[in-house]
Design a protein around this motif. Sequence first.
Motif, PDB file in Angstrom:
ATOM      1  N   LEU A  69      -2.765   6.592   3.881  1.00  9.85           N
ATOM      2  CA  LEU A  69      -2.961   5.494   2.779  1.00  9.85           C
ATOM      3  C   LEU A  69      -2.369   4.105   2.904  1.00  9.85           C
ATOM      4  CD1 LEU A  69      -3.626   5.361  -0.326  1.00  9.85           C
ATOM      5  CD2 LEU A  69      -1.224   6.150  -0.616  1.00  9.85           C
ATOM      6  N   SER A  70      -3.097   3.233   2.355  1.00  9.55           N
ATOM      7  CA  SER A  70      -2.636   1.856   2.777  1.00  9.55           C
ATOM      8  C   SER A  70      -2.894   1.186   1.649  1.00  9.55           C
ATOM      9  CB  SER A  70      -3.244   1.240   3.987  1.00  9.55           C
ATOM     10  OG  SER A  70      -4.734   1.229   3.740  1.00  9.55           O
ATOM     11  N   ARG A  71      -2.214  -0.052   1.467  1.00  6.57           N
ATOM     12  CA  ARG A  71      -2.449  -0.918   0.099  1.00  6.57           C
ATOM     13  C   ARG A  71      -2.542  -2.380   0.515  1.00  6.57           C
ATOM     14  NH1 ARG A  71       1.662   0.601  -4.870  1.00  6.57           N
ATOM     15  NH2 ARG A  71       1.261  -1.334  -5.496  1.00  6.57           N
ATOM     16  N   ASP A  72      -3.264  -3.006  -0.323  1.00  5.52           N
ATOM     17  CA  ASP A  72      -3.393  -4.514  -0.119  1.00  5.52           C
ATOM     18  C   ASP A  72      -2.796  -5.020  -1.777  1.00  5.52           C
ATOM     19  OD1 ASP A  72      -3.809  -7.025  -0.393  1.00  5.52           O
ATOM     20  OD2 ASP A  72      -5.629  -7.096   0.756  1.00  5.52           O
ATOM     21  N   ASN A  73      -1.451  -5.107  -1.802  1.00  4.26           N
ATOM     22  CA  ASN A  73      -0.833  -5.606  -3.209  1.00  4.26           C
ATOM     23  C   ASN A  73      -1.519  -6.818  -3.773  1.00  4.26           C
ATOM     24  OD1 ASN A  73       0.891  -3.213  -2.925  1.00  4.26           O
ATOM     25  ND2 ASN A  73       2.474  -4.396  -1.922  1.00  4.26           N
ATOM     26  N   ALA A  74      -1.925  -7.639  -2.924  1.00  4.44           N
ATOM     27  CA  ALA A  74      -2.441  -9.066  -3.634  1.00  4.44           C
ATOM     28  C   ALA A  74      -3.883  -8.756  -4.055  1.00  4.44           C
ATOM     29  CB  ALA A  74      -2.513  -9.920  -2.378  1.00  4.44           C
ATOM     30  N   LYS A  75      -4.452  -7.604  -3.942  1.00  2.26           N
ATOM     31  CA  LYS A  75      -5.802  -7.299  -4.337  1.00  2.26           C
ATOM     32  C   LYS A  75      -5.894  -6.086  -5.009  1.00  2.26           C
ATOM     33  CE  LYS A  75      -8.180  -9.145  -0.180  1.00  2.26           C
ATOM     34  NZ  LYS A  75      -9.384  -8.844   0.857  1.00  2.26           N
ATOM     35  N   ASN A  76      -4.485  -5.462  -5.242  1.00  6.32           N
ATOM     36  CA  ASN A  76      -4.506  -4.164  -6.472  1.00  6.32           C
ATOM     37  C   ASN A  76      -5.452  -3.229  -5.617  1.00  6.32           C
ATOM     38  OD1 ASN A  76      -2.381  -5.344  -7.844  1.00  6.32           O
ATOM     39  ND2 ASN A  76      -3.888  -6.062  -9.377  1.00  6.32           N
ATOM     40  N   THR A  77      -5.592  -3.034  -4.483  1.00  8.46           N
ATOM     41  CA  THR A  77      -6.497  -2.159  -3.877  1.00  8.46           C
ATOM     42  C   THR A  77      -5.425  -1.190  -2.893  1.00  8.46           C
ATOM     43  OG1 THR A  77      -8.242  -3.825  -3.985  1.00  8.46           O
ATOM     44  CG2 THR A  77      -8.581  -1.960  -2.472  1.00  8.46           C
ATOM     45  N   ALA A  78      -5.859   0.237  -2.879  1.00  7.84           N
ATOM     46  CA  ALA A  78      -5.602   1.159  -2.137  1.00  7.84           C
ATOM     47  C   ALA A  78      -6.569   1.749  -1.163  1.00  7.84           C
ATOM     48  CB  ALA A  78      -4.935   2.168  -2.598  1.00  7.84           C
ATOM     49  N   TYR A  79      -6.346   1.971  -0.030  1.00 12.43           N
ATOM     50  CA  TYR A  79      -7.366   2.641   0.771  1.00 12.43           C
ATOM     51  C   TYR A  79      -6.859   4.091   1.417  1.00 12.43           C
ATOM     52  CZ  TYR A  79      -8.786  -2.291   0.738  1.00 12.43           C
ATOM     53  OH  TYR A  79      -9.184  -3.581   0.605  1.00 12.43           O
ATOM     54  N   LEU A  80      -7.942   4.861   1.408  1.00  9.07           N
ATOM     55  CA  LEU A  80      -7.439   6.386   2.305  1.00  9.07           C
ATOM     56  C   LEU A  80      -8.376   6.557   3.129  1.00  9.07           C
ATOM     57  CD1 LEU A  80      -5.754   8.786   1.619  1.00  9.07           C
ATOM     58  CD2 LEU A  80      -7.683   9.790   0.671  1.00  9.07           C
ATOM     59  N   GLN A  81      -7.764   6.378   4.551  1.00  8.95           N
ATOM     60  CA  GLN A  81      -8.527   6.776   5.770  1.00  8.95           C
ATOM     61  C   GLN A  81      -8.323   8.131   5.942  1.00  8.95           C
ATOM     62  OE1 GLN A  81     -10.330   4.886   7.403  1.00  8.95           O
ATOM     63  NE2 GLN A  81     -10.984   6.600   8.683  1.00  8.95           N
ATOM     64  N   MET A  82      -9.539   8.684   5.840  1.00  9.10           N
ATOM     65  CA  MET A  82      -9.637  10.277   6.378  1.00  9.10           C
ATOM     66  C   MET A  82     -10.106  10.682   7.624  1.00  9.10           C
ATOM     67  SD  MET A  82     -10.378  11.525   2.384  1.00  9.10           S
ATOM     68  CE  MET A  82     -12.154  11.067   2.585  1.00  9.10           C
ATOM     69  N   ASN A  83      -9.384  11.242   8.332  1.00  5.80           N
ATOM     70  CA  ASN A  83      -9.988  11.401   9.689  1.00  5.80           C
ATOM     71  C   ASN A  83      -9.704  13.137   9.967  1.00  5.80           C
ATOM     72  OD1 ASN A  83     -10.123   8.619  10.335  1.00  5.80           O
ATOM     73  ND2 ASN A  83      -8.123   8.495  11.033  1.00  5.80           N
ATOM     74  N   ASN A  84     -10.618  13.440  10.953  1.00  6.12           N
ATOM     75  CA  ASN A  84     -10.473  15.058  11.343  1.00  6.12           C
ATOM     76  C   ASN A  84     -10.587  15.813   9.940  1.00  6.12           C
ATOM     77  OD1 ASN A  84     -10.514  17.283  12.917  1.00  6.12           O
ATOM     78  ND2 ASN A  84      -8.297  17.309  12.897  1.00  6.12           N
ATOM     79  N   LEU A  85     -11.743  15.420   9.130  1.00  2.19           N
ATOM     80  CA  LEU A  85     -12.079  16.276   8.094  1.00  2.19           C
ATOM     81  C   LEU A  85     -12.557  17.649   8.152  1.00  2.19           C
ATOM     82  CD1 LEU A  85     -13.775  13.251   6.172  1.00  2.19           C
ATOM     83  CD2 LEU A  85     -11.918  14.744   5.149  1.00  2.19           C
ATOM     84  N   ARG A  86     -11.992  18.356   7.209  1.00  2.00           N
ATOM     85  CA  ARG A  86     -12.248  19.746   7.430  1.00  2.00           C
ATOM     86  C   ARG A  86     -13.021  20.296   6.241  1.00  2.00           C
ATOM     87  NH1 ARG A  86      -5.910  21.179   7.897  1.00  2.00           N
ATOM     88  NH2 ARG A  86      -5.612  20.063  10.264  1.00  2.00           N
ATOM     89  N   SER A  87     -13.868  21.331   6.294  1.00  2.00           N
ATOM     90  CA  SER A  87     -14.367  21.786   4.845  1.00  2.00           C
ATOM     91  C   SER A  87     -13.410  21.765   3.696  1.00  2.00           C
ATOM     92  CB  SER A  87     -15.093  23.179   5.265  1.00  2.00           C
ATOM     93  OG  SER A  87     -14.027  24.142   5.651  1.00  2.00           O
ATOM     94  N   GLU A  88     -12.517  22.167   3.740  1.00  2.00           N
ATOM     95  CA  GLU A  88     -11.487  22.476   2.848  1.00  2.00           C
ATOM     96  C   GLU A  88     -11.041  21.295   2.194  1.00  2.00           C
ATOM     97  OE1 GLU A  88     -10.954  23.573   5.932  1.00  2.00           O
ATOM     98  OE2 GLU A  88      -8.912  23.455   6.507  1.00  2.00           O
ATOM     99  N   ASP A  89     -11.287  20.119   2.735  1.00  2.00           N
ATOM    100  CA  ASP A  89     -10.954  18.702   2.232  1.00  2.00           C
ATOM    101  C   ASP A  89     -12.172  18.226   1.036  1.00  2.00           C
ATOM    102  OD1 ASP A  89     -10.047  17.684   5.423  1.00  2.00           O
ATOM    103  OD2 ASP A  89      -8.835  17.955   3.779  1.00  2.00           O
ATOM    104  N   THR A  90     -13.207  19.318   0.852  1.00  2.00           N
ATOM    105  CA  THR A  90     -14.280  19.119   0.145  1.00  2.00           C
ATOM    106  C   THR A  90     -13.795  18.863  -1.419  1.00  2.00           C
ATOM    107  OG1 THR A  90     -16.009  19.706   1.566  1.00  2.00           O
ATOM    108  CG2 THR A  90     -16.515  20.024  -0.671  1.00  2.00           C
ATOM    109  N   ALA A  91     -14.077  18.031  -2.100  1.00  2.00           N
ATOM    110  CA  ALA A  91     -13.387  17.868  -3.506  1.00  2.00           C
ATOM    111  C   ALA A  91     -13.942  16.489  -3.984  1.00  2.00           C
ATOM    112  CB  ALA A  91     -11.945  18.009  -3.456  1.00  2.00           C
ATOM    113  N   VAL A  92     -13.697  16.543  -5.320  1.00  2.00           N
ATOM    114  CA  VAL A  92     -13.697  15.092  -6.046  1.00  2.00           C
ATOM    115  C   VAL A  92     -12.440  14.508  -5.836  1.00  2.00           C
ATOM    116  CG1 VAL A  92     -14.092  13.698  -8.103  1.00  2.00           C
ATOM    117  CG2 VAL A  92     -15.536  15.976  -7.687  1.00  2.00           C
TER     118      VAL A  92
END
Length: 123
Positions: A69-92
């Motif tokens: 998880l990373s944030r750009d506070n100046a832009k009020n934006t957050a990013y979630l980089q998801m690597n090595n995804l698994r079937s159990e990560d399936t969700a909303v």
Amino acid sequence: QVQVLESGGGLVQAGGSLRLSCAAAGDSICISEMGWYRQAPGKERELVATMYTSGYTHYADAVKGRFTLSRDNAKNTAYLQMNNLRSEDTAVYYCNVHWDYSDSAVCTSFGSWGQGTQVTVSS
């Protein structure tokens, strides 16, 4: 009022990567915490990762070492980089923002959710 807009979900094969974005928009606001939650079918919504303005970040055990998880506070934006995804990560995946009006001392009186973005990992 704050609007929270997520993007970046989709379909990916197991082992692949996705990057989610969350942008919070509002006039004269401050944001203390931005995080991601997820809800799989038939399950309760659960925390994935959250970051405070200080930079302190908390990850669920299930995603440690794979998600960042990373944030750009100046832009009020957050990013979630998801690597090595698994079937159990399936969700909303939902973005959650703790905010207040800019003259607040604590900056955490309110919470707002985005509409959610679907992440589907095929095995």
